[in-house]
Write a protein that holds these residues in place. Sequence first.
Motif, PDB file in Angstrom:
ATOM      1  N   THR A 142       0.508  -1.285   0.113  1.00 33.83           N
ATOM      2  CA  THR A 142      -0.518  -0.309  -0.228  1.00 33.83           C
ATOM      3  C   THR A 142       0.792   1.210  -0.277  1.00 33.83           C
ATOM      4  O   THR A 142       0.736   1.946  -0.404  1.00 33.83           O
ATOM      5  CB  THR A 142      -0.305   0.039   1.173  1.00 33.83           C
ATOM      6  N   PRO A 192      -1.758   1.195  -4.753  1.00 32.77           N
ATOM      7  CA  PRO A 192      -2.744   2.489  -5.365  1.00 32.77           C
ATOM      8  C   PRO A 192      -2.309   3.147  -5.828  1.00 32.77           C
ATOM      9  O   PRO A 192      -2.996   3.531  -6.925  1.00 32.77           O
ATOM     10  CB  PRO A 192      -2.727   3.273  -3.419  1.00 32.77           C
ATOM     11  N   GLN A 195      -3.457   1.189  -9.086  1.00 31.94           N
ATOM     12  CA  GLN A 195      -4.481   0.760  -9.483  1.00 31.94           C
ATOM     13  C   GLN A 195      -4.849   2.279 -10.378  1.00 31.94           C
ATOM     14  O   GLN A 195      -5.721   2.121 -11.161  1.00 31.94           O
ATOM     15  CB  GLN A 195      -5.373   0.436  -8.213  1.00 31.94           C
ATOM     16  N   SER A 207      -8.660  -3.604  -8.707  1.00 31.10           N
ATOM     17  CA  SER A 207      -7.553  -3.888  -8.522  1.00 31.10           C
ATOM     18  C   SER A 207      -6.378  -4.589  -8.269  1.00 31.10           C
ATOM     19  O   SER A 207      -6.161  -4.656  -9.907  1.00 31.10           O
ATOM     20  CB  SER A 207      -8.049  -5.237  -7.699  1.00 31.10           C
TER      21      SER A 207
END
Length: 300
Positions: A142, A192, A195, A207
């Motif tokens: 992340t 992230p 994405q 995802s």
Amino acid sequence: MNTLWGIDLGGTKIECAVLDAADIKKVLIRRRIPTEADRGYEHILSQIEKLVGQVIEELGDKPEKIGFATPGTLDPVTQTMRGCNTVAMNGQPMKKDLEARLGVRCELANDANCFALAEALMGAGPAVAPDAQVIFGVILGTGVGGGVVINGKVWGGRQGIGGEWGHIFLDETGGPCYCGNTGCVEKVIAGPALQAWYEKLSGEKRSLAEIIERRNTDPHAAATIERLLDQFGKAISIITNLLDPDLIVLGGGVSNVDFLYTEGLERAQKHVFTPKPDILVVRNVLGDSAGVFGAALLFA
């Protein structure tokens, strides 16, 4: 009893592990309780004190010192925490406060450093490169982080930012980062960020697993994966050209992407300042255990 105590301060849980100092792969106990960070800094300290008390009672042994994996950095000048995503910790003299509450010497290092240390001493290091002197640990999930271990010790640096790979400039198109800069590694190849890049190209939210699965059928997915490979290669080459570590260990969710270790490594080799690059990049061995084990190993 000769033991090594470590505590991992996560956003949702606080975990304690005690290792046998004579055999660091022998885990004597592991326990966890909720962080309850929304109740503030003093409550976090109380939860730590509570957990230590529980482990002392169950193990029948008291620590002489405790290592902590933290979600930020203890500033070596101000001796206060900074860069913590558990924001209640920021600006607090956490080392001083922990030592006062627990009555033992405490050592703090950020979670990426603890990941690197655990993999160097217990995980990929002994498994793949037992003679390695310099190991670089990468958190790629992340967020993005990094840690440097030299001869079995964390290298924090003069300002406590040793190994901050996630906030090296990589590409302007990554956009603004929470750190105040633009185009950081974290804003380009974290989960992230990838994405968001796919959504920018396609107008659809997917995802990372879906994007990877669609790599051969969806041109936008193919472009996103191409970006990942190209930028991952450049980012790994920065580590290699600067430190030339014996081993680079990847952790975090994105580290499970198999082609990083083949195609990604090939891209890195193009940017390394030697005619025949020999970069050793491997997947982590310890998984989620690395943080708490690394904290314990701060005093090894």
